[in-house]
Design an enzyme around this catalytic site. Sequence first.
Site, PDB file in Angstrom:
ATOM      1  CB  CYS A 193      -2.289   2.601   6.267  1.00 50.97           C
ATOM      2  SG  CYS A 193      -1.330   4.027   6.782  1.00 50.97           S
ATOM      3  N   PRO A 226      -0.128  11.204  -8.127  1.00 51.00           N
ATOM      4  CG  PRO A 226      -1.156  13.306  -7.983  1.00 51.00           C
ATOM      5  CD  PRO A 226      -0.080  12.553  -8.722  1.00 51.00           C
ATOM      6  CD  GLU A 230       5.768   2.273   4.249  1.00 53.10           C
ATOM      7  OE1 GLU A 230       4.898   1.736   4.971  1.00 53.10           O
ATOM      8  OE2 GLU A 230       6.941   2.421   4.607  1.00 53.10           O
ATOM      9  CD  GLU A 270       7.036   6.016   2.433  1.00 51.87           C
ATOM     10  OE1 GLU A 270       5.887   5.939   2.880  1.00 51.87           O
ATOM     11  OE2 GLU A 270       7.325   6.585   1.348  1.00 51.87           O
ATOM     12  CE  LYS A 323       5.378   6.933  -1.438  1.00 47.37           C
ATOM     13  NZ  LYS A 323       4.822   7.035  -0.076  1.00 47.37           N
ATOM     14  N   GLY A 333       4.169  -4.501   3.703  1.00 45.25           N
ATOM     15  CA  GLY A 333       5.069  -3.769   2.812  1.00 45.25           C
ATOM     16  C   GLY A 333       6.513  -4.186   2.857  1.00 45.25           C
TER      17      GLY A 333
END
Length: 460
Positions: free
Chosen positions: A280, A172, A246, A441, A157, A437
């Site tokens: 993920c 975070p 995401e 990214e 990001k 999502g």
Amino acid sequence: MRRLPLLIGGREVETEEWMAVTDPGDGTTIAEVAAGTDRDVDAAVESAAAAMVEWQALGPVGRARALERYAQVFNAGLGELAELMHAEMGKPLPEAQAEVARAGEVMTYFAAEAERVLVSQVPGATVASGSWIRPAPIGVVAAITPWNFPVALVSWKLGPALAAGCAVISKPAIEAPLAARRVCEMAIEAELPPGLVNCLTGDGPPLGEALATHPGVAKVAFTGSRRVAEQIAAWTAPRLKALSLELGGHGPLVVLPDADLDVTAEVAVMQGYANAGQACYSVNRVLAPPALAGDLLERMRERIAALELGPMATDRGFARHETLVADARERGATVEGGEPVGPNRLAPALVTGAGPGTMVVDEEPFTPIVTVMEMDDVDAAVAEANRPDYGLVGYVCGTDLRRTLEVAQSIDSGTVVINGWRVVTPFAPYAGWNGSGVGTELGRPGLEAFVRWQHLRVFA
Ligand code: NAD
């Protein structure tokens, strides 16, 4: 005991409340971080907006030079970042080192991209006239990230948002805020404009809400669970904010009849149990022809026997694993391994004989558990691959490249990896499709996700 304040406007800001950060391996407190409040969100947004003015004045070339400095500081600190991550979320050191090295590549890549934020012109009747198409930065970005890849996901990001000309407020996860906070601190050391990168540690829900509803935040870039994503979307939608989400996946590995079984077993085991399954992009379901399943399972078992997993990063993860194993057994599946082997540590679990209707086959497990399912033919495997409402990363193993590519294109997910297990590169987009999502990214689309286009129609 280290006490780490918030980072706002290039300075450390103390708070009244503090939160403990623990080592999940033994439960000891390793640091305390400041617990930010609504007031801190206001201050961070104000600093970020002011820093963006200074950042704009630098222009693309000046921003690229500044981001090169940031990437250098980041890359010089990889060892320190890996140690922090290892301590706060239990990721084995080699995996933590690999994560931060890849994140360094992302920072380097987007530093270079900052120079290529180009205005294009469709010429008109004179040299000045026509349509000028300008990529303007979208505005102040709130980056909300999870604990499982605490450095990578911040870099995904920060890198593109800063390259596009935005300022960032990083929030975070409280389970693992130390390495991410250190990444933000490095922006100060690299002498980026004060306030261009801020870090708010603290409790997720109140800070998340304050950021997602703040009128000065233009975009929320979120990585995490679908449950929280829906909540954030509910906050941003009526305020018409840009949003990227995401989310989790349920990775299928489609095994074609001509697959190399050593490669396939390597992919299944590497991606099934990396980060103790808390990834993920995990392989969750291996979809194999019945004639290959026995041989493949043997090769997987050999590799599984050599694994040593780190502790589960959260008690929730540990408890969820027990639920998944119990559910699979109740529904008649066979589960090998999967038992507790130490404080917060699990043995890898391998499931056979499970089908739809079993939790581990329908829901993102997010624990070290892989299910091997026998599929009568490739069409059935593809249908099963696309059945659950996810679409993050799929895998295909096969030796006929043309056939393998055809099958890969029929997998309904943002990334498909063929005959290997490395998923991410900085220059290619990473996107969750369907229930995984919204938005993209990395790569050029990842940079443009922080841009809003302005058309200057010039008559001159
Ligand atoms: P989570 O959704 O619980 O937390 C993510 C972030 O949201 C954290 O910073 C947390 O503090 C914050 N948060 C928690 N509750 C909130 C609330 N009510 N309002 C606002 N913010 C809140 O997710 P997690 O358990 O930390 O992460 C695991 C999930 O993330 C898994 O589903 C995993 O697959 C997914 N993930 C996706 C990717 C990807 O790139 N697609 C990468 C890594 C992880």
